[in-house]
Scaffold this motif. Structure first.
Motif, PDB file in Angstrom:
ATOM      1  N   VAL A 128      21.294  30.157  33.555  1.00 24.97           N
ATOM      2  CA  VAL A 128      22.282  31.079  34.125  1.00 24.97           C
ATOM      3  C   VAL A 128      23.478  30.274  34.616  1.00 24.97           C
ATOM      4  CG1 VAL A 128      22.772  32.696  36.010  1.00 24.97           C
ATOM      5  CG2 VAL A 128      20.590  32.828  34.807  1.00 24.97           C
ATOM      6  N   VAL A 129      24.675  30.795  34.379  1.00 26.83           N
ATOM      7  CA  VAL A 129      25.895  30.226  34.939  1.00 26.83           C
ATOM      8  C   VAL A 129      26.509  31.262  35.875  1.00 26.83           C
ATOM      9  CG1 VAL A 129      28.217  29.361  34.472  1.00 26.83           C
ATOM     10  CG2 VAL A 129      26.340  28.782  32.923  1.00 26.83           C
ATOM     11  N   ILE A 130      26.620  30.897  37.147  1.00 20.98           N
ATOM     12  CA  ILE A 130      27.248  31.771  38.140  1.00 20.98           C
ATOM     13  C   ILE A 130      28.745  31.492  38.129  1.00 20.98           C
ATOM     14  CG2 ILE A 130      27.386  32.383  40.584  1.00 20.98           C
ATOM     15  CD1 ILE A 130      24.491  31.270  40.830  1.00 20.98           C
ATOM     16  N   ALA A 131      29.520  32.509  37.780  1.00 20.71           N
ATOM     17  CA  ALA A 131      30.977  32.354  37.712  1.00 20.71           C
ATOM     18  C   ALA A 131      31.651  33.603  38.299  1.00 20.71           C
ATOM     19  CB  ALA A 131      31.429  32.125  36.275  1.00 20.71           C
ATOM     20  N   THR A 132      31.090  34.088  39.407  1.00 20.65           N
ATOM     21  CA  THR A 132      31.562  35.350  39.985  1.00 20.65           C
ATOM     22  C   THR A 132      32.830  35.199  40.807  1.00 20.65           C
ATOM     23  OG1 THR A 132      29.825  35.003  41.649  1.00 20.65           O
ATOM     24  CG2 THR A 132      29.411  36.630  39.942  1.00 20.65           C
ATOM     25  N   GLY A 133      33.329  33.971  40.947  1.00 23.80           N
ATOM     26  CA  GLY A 133      34.653  33.763  41.515  1.00 23.80           C
ATOM     27  C   GLY A 133      34.777  34.097  42.990  1.00 23.80           C
ATOM     28  N   ALA A 134      35.999  34.394  43.375  1.00 25.04           N
ATOM     29  CA  ALA A 134      36.317  34.708  44.765  1.00 25.04           C
ATOM     30  C   ALA A 134      37.273  35.892  44.783  1.00 25.04           C
ATOM     31  CB  ALA A 134      36.937  33.503  45.462  1.00 25.04           C
ATOM     32  N   GLN A 135      37.415  36.473  45.944  1.00 23.46           N
ATOM     33  CA  GLN A 135      38.357  37.571  46.121  1.00 23.46           C
ATOM     34  C   GLN A 135      39.223  37.279  47.333  1.00 23.46           C
ATOM     35  OE1 GLN A 135      36.056  41.098  46.859  1.00 23.46           O
ATOM     36  NE2 GLN A 135      34.695  40.055  48.284  1.00 23.46           N
ATOM     37  N   TYR A 136      40.413  37.902  47.360  1.00 20.36           N
ATOM     38  CA  TYR A 136      41.295  37.691  48.490  1.00 20.36           C
ATOM     39  C   TYR A 136      40.664  38.272  49.756  1.00 20.36           C
ATOM     40  CZ  TYR A 136      44.752  36.568  44.942  1.00 20.36           C
ATOM     41  OH  TYR A 136      45.410  35.995  43.890  1.00 20.36           O
ATOM     42  N   ARG A 137      40.818  37.528  50.845  1.00 19.36           N
ATOM     43  CA  ARG A 137      40.278  38.007  52.117  1.00 19.36           C
ATOM     44  C   ARG A 137      41.032  39.253  52.569  1.00 19.36           C
ATOM     45  NH1 ARG A 137      36.708  34.559  54.180  1.00 19.36           N
ATOM     46  NH2 ARG A 137      36.791  32.356  53.542  1.00 19.36           N
TER      47      ARG A 137
ATOM     48  N   ARG B  12      41.465  52.717  54.661  1.00 23.02           N
ATOM     49  CA  ARG B  12      42.090  54.013  54.383  1.00 23.02           C
ATOM     50  C   ARG B  12      43.219  53.904  53.373  1.00 23.02           C
ATOM     51  NH1 ARG B  12      45.204  57.467  59.133  1.00 23.02           N
ATOM     52  NH2 ARG B  12      46.142  59.058  57.770  1.00 23.02           N
ATOM     53  N   TYR B  13      43.904  52.762  53.352  1.00 22.29           N
ATOM     54  CA  TYR B  13      45.099  52.619  52.507  1.00 22.29           C
ATOM     55  C   TYR B  13      44.899  51.707  51.298  1.00 22.29           C
ATOM     56  CZ  TYR B  13      47.381  54.950  56.381  1.00 22.29           C
ATOM     57  OH  TYR B  13      47.736  55.875  57.338  1.00 22.29           O
ATOM     58  N   GLU B  14      43.666  51.217  51.095  1.00 19.09           N
ATOM     59  CA  GLU B  14      43.423  50.394  49.914  1.00 19.09           C
ATOM     60  C   GLU B  14      43.562  51.248  48.655  1.00 19.09           C
ATOM     61  OE1 GLU B  14      40.471  46.830  51.267  1.00 19.09           O
ATOM     62  OE2 GLU B  14      39.564  48.815  51.052  1.00 19.09           O
ATOM     63  N   GLY B  15      44.445  50.825  47.779  1.00 18.86           N
ATOM     64  CA  GLY B  15      44.726  51.569  46.559  1.00 18.86           C
ATOM     65  C   GLY B  15      45.821  52.599  46.695  1.00 18.86           C
ATOM     66  N   VAL B  16      46.188  52.929  47.920  1.00 17.77           N
ATOM     67  CA  VAL B  16      47.291  53.868  48.172  1.00 17.77           C
ATOM     68  C   VAL B  16      48.280  53.236  49.147  1.00 17.77           C
ATOM     69  CG1 VAL B  16      46.190  56.057  47.591  1.00 17.77           C
ATOM     70  CG2 VAL B  16      45.791  55.038  49.842  1.00 17.77           C
ATOM     71  N   GLY B  17      48.637  51.996  48.859  1.00 16.93           N
ATOM     72  CA  GLY B  17      49.596  51.289  49.703  1.00 16.93           C
ATOM     73  C   GLY B  17      49.213  49.844  49.931  1.00 16.93           C
ATOM     74  N   VAL B  18      47.928  49.534  49.865  1.00 14.24           N
ATOM     75  CA  VAL B  18      47.456  48.155  50.003  1.00 14.24           C
ATOM     76  C   VAL B  18      46.786  47.750  48.694  1.00 14.24           C
ATOM     77  CG1 VAL B  18      45.919  46.587  51.233  1.00 14.24           C
ATOM     78  CG2 VAL B  18      47.140  48.364  52.495  1.00 14.24           C
ATOM     79  N   TYR B  19      47.252  46.647  48.106  1.00 13.40           N
ATOM     80  CA  TYR B  19      46.790  46.228  46.786  1.00 13.40           C
ATOM     81  C   TYR B  19      46.389  44.752  46.811  1.00 13.40           C
ATOM     82  CZ  TYR B  19      49.825  50.268  46.020  1.00 13.40           C
ATOM     83  OH  TYR B  19      50.440  51.492  46.116  1.00 13.40           O
ATOM     84  N   TYR B  20      45.472  44.389  45.899  1.00 16.17           N
ATOM     85  CA  TYR B  20      45.000  43.013  45.795  1.00 16.17           C
ATOM     86  C   TYR B  20      45.354  42.396  44.441  1.00 16.17           C
ATOM     87  CZ  TYR B  20      42.404  44.372  49.940  1.00 16.17           C
ATOM     88  OH  TYR B  20      42.067  44.822  51.188  1.00 16.17           O
TER      89      TYR B  20
END
Length: 558
Positions: A338-347, A356-364
């Motif tokens: 197995v190779v784990i390559a699931t990366g990272a996400q922005y904090r 409440r505003y993720e996707g409707v004003g807050v984007y990553y």
């Protein structure tokens, strides 16, 4: 204008590369791989939505490729003598997006998918010719929305943003209809017996209607994901389809390993959120993260890797002499490595009302999907790394003004110099040092943002509806709790980072020490951003993914 020219925006000058005619020498090699078929005038050779459609080479007559829209056929191109059919879906064995119809009596050479893949893998000249044509044709279909999907949604819907992002990241052509902007939307809603309350709505091939579907449901409906036979044993399963995972897939499949890639969304990882990567070797004019990922995906599938989109690994367990990877839908797959390559996400910002505003004003992410939602308004980019710099300069092209917020005194320690200079020279970007967001406010969509200037101790509220946050990195490793050793921040430890004490605590069973990139569980490797002490750059992840396969070969030989 030629009525038989392809309906491709911005790619007309590349028609010879999109629709090449094979030379006599090339035809001689191709003829050995297929069988001849004849079709009468008007006969449908293949239909939109068909799976495992073979490649056809025209020997005599003409084959018309159209995009069916109800009873209307929108012309895409006409294949003539020694031209061949297909685009990327022919490599992935996905459902075809177009219809092929004979014009007059037609004689064709039919090449089955397995023979085509073998030809592409062994004939360098034909590989370049076919793969370039397939990629350019998909780009053309995406540019014109000539696919088998229609999305009905709203710019004020977070679920719509998620669905659009999945389709764009998958490079799947689709038409978007906005309930607040398209004057003909009601007729479409009535035709399929759906309402605004059901958005986002996905219409597949004019037949199936999905109301607010999950990514997995979309992938299944459109045939975007590989089938996973429960009895299969893969040489290596790669968890994560970012640059590191795709590099491992390309090298593993090209070297004869049976490879499966699992990705919880569409391949590309965090890199796919970048509008342009300009410091990646070999691309002097830059390349978008999505384009790089889609080319890597095509490359992996060309060599035979299987790609399962919207399939999330939730656990790794040992099972006799193999490893079992459990998935979120209750299924599981088995692998020898197995190779784990699931990366990272922005904090995420530590701000009330954020969810409440993720996707409707807050984007990553800062791609054209998000940019379209901003129109020409002012916006905020949070972060001082390269991704934030790329986002700011990209969004500045179409927005009224970009406010860039960083917690520190300057950008020099975290951003490449070329991006710093570009930010300094862009008049509609303002850098706010030692500044952070402390409040978000609005109705169904973000409307106001309050900033805190920590240097001056002052607050300021701005009428801003769009915030792009790209600050810090948190590893996607929650699913690995109790499976492999991680550091205090959750990044996966591997190789020399695993001390003898750590190995004893984890119960390392072998006499040898872990190999480079090998985790505290034998035959399980970690590469890219999820790995502790890795260099958080696309090129580094690609390098780790490719090198890791040499170590996979070594453990498979044990």
């Amino acid at each position: 204008m030629d009525p038989d020219a392809p309906i491709v925006t911005g790619l007309e000058t590349r028609r010879p590369q999109m629709f090449p005619a094979l030379s006599a020498a090339q035809m001689a090699r191709v003829m050995a791989c297929g069988t001849e078929r004849t079709f009468a005038d008007g006969a449908i050779v293949f239909e939109q939505g068909d799976s495992d459609v073979p490649c056809y080479v025209v020997l005599e007559g003409e084959l018309v490729i159209v995009h069916p829209q109800g009873r209307v056929e929108e012309l895409i191109t006409v294949h003539r003598r020694h031209e061949f059919t297909g685009e990327i879906s022919i490599i992935t064995s996905a459902r075809t997006l177009v219809r092929g119809r004979a014009r007059g009596a037609v004689r064709l050479l039919r090449i089955e998918n397995a023979r085509l893949k073998s030809l592409i893998q062994t004939d360098a000249e034909l590989s370049e010719l076919f793969m370039r044509a397939f990629i350019l044709r998909r780009i053309g279909l995406v540019a014109t929305g000539s696919g088998d999907a229609v999305v009905i949604g709203s710019r004020d819907s977070a679920a719509t943003a998620r669905l659009q992002a999945f389709l764009v990241q998958s490079a799947h052509p689709h038409r978007y209809v906005d309930v607040g902007r398209d004057p003909d939307v009601q007729a479409l809603l009535d035709e399929f017996h759906v309402g605004i309350k059901d958005i986002p709505i996905l219409i597949c091939r004019g037949e199936r209607v999905l109301r607010n579907p999950t990514n997995a449901e979309v992938a299944e409906c459109l045939g975007l994901t590989a089938r996973l036979p429960p009895s299969s044993l893969y040489d290596v399963v790669i968890c994560g389809g970012g640059p590191g995972g795709l590099a491992a897939a390309v090298y593993g499949a090209s070297e004869g390993l049976d490879v499966l890639v699992l990705d919880s969304a569409a391949p590309g990882g965090q890199a796919a959120s970048s509008s342009k990567i300009e410091n990646y070797l070999g691309f002097p004019t830059g390349i978008s993260g999505a384009a790089l990922a889609n080319r890597a995906l095509a490359q992996a599938e060309k060599f035979g890797a299987r790609i399962a989109m919207a399939r999330t690994a939730v656990r790794i367990a040992s099972e006799n002499t193999t490893l079992r990877i459990d998935l979120d839908d209750g299924e599981s797959v088995r692998a020898r490595a197995v190779v784990i390559a699931t990366g990272a996400q922005y904090r995420k910002l530590d701000v009330p009302e954020l969810a409440r505003y993720e996707g409707v004003g807050v984007y990553y992410a800062a791609t054209f999907v998000e940019a379209q939602r901003c129109d020409a308004e002012e916006l905020i980019v949070v972060g001082g790394g390269n991704s934030a710099g790329q986002a700011a300069t990209f969004l500045a092209r179409t927005s009224k003004h970009v406010h860039m917020l960083i917690r520190g005194p300057d950008l020099a320690e975290s951003m490449s110099r070329y991006l710093i200079r570009r930010i300094e020279e862009t008049p509609n970007i303002t850098l706010h040092r030692r500044t952070r967001i402390v409040a978000l406010d609005g109705g169904e969509h973000l409307e106001r943002v309050t900033l805190q200037d920590d240097a001056r101790g002052e607050t300021l509220t701005l009428p801003i509806r769009h915030v792009f946050t790209m600050a810090g990195a948190a590893p996607n490793s929650e699913w690995l709790r109790g499976c492999v050793a991680t550091d205090d921040n959750g990044f996966v430890c591997s190789g020399a980072d695993l001390t003898p004490a750590a190995l004893r605590a984890e119960g390392w069973p072998l006499a040898r020490a872990p190999y480079l990139f090998e985790t505290s569980r034998p035959h399980v490797f970690a590469v890219g951003d999820v790995r502790a002490n890795s260099v958080k750059r696309v090129a580094s992840a690609v390098g780790e993914g490719s090198v890791c396969i040499q170590l996979v070969h070594r453990v498979l030989a044990e």
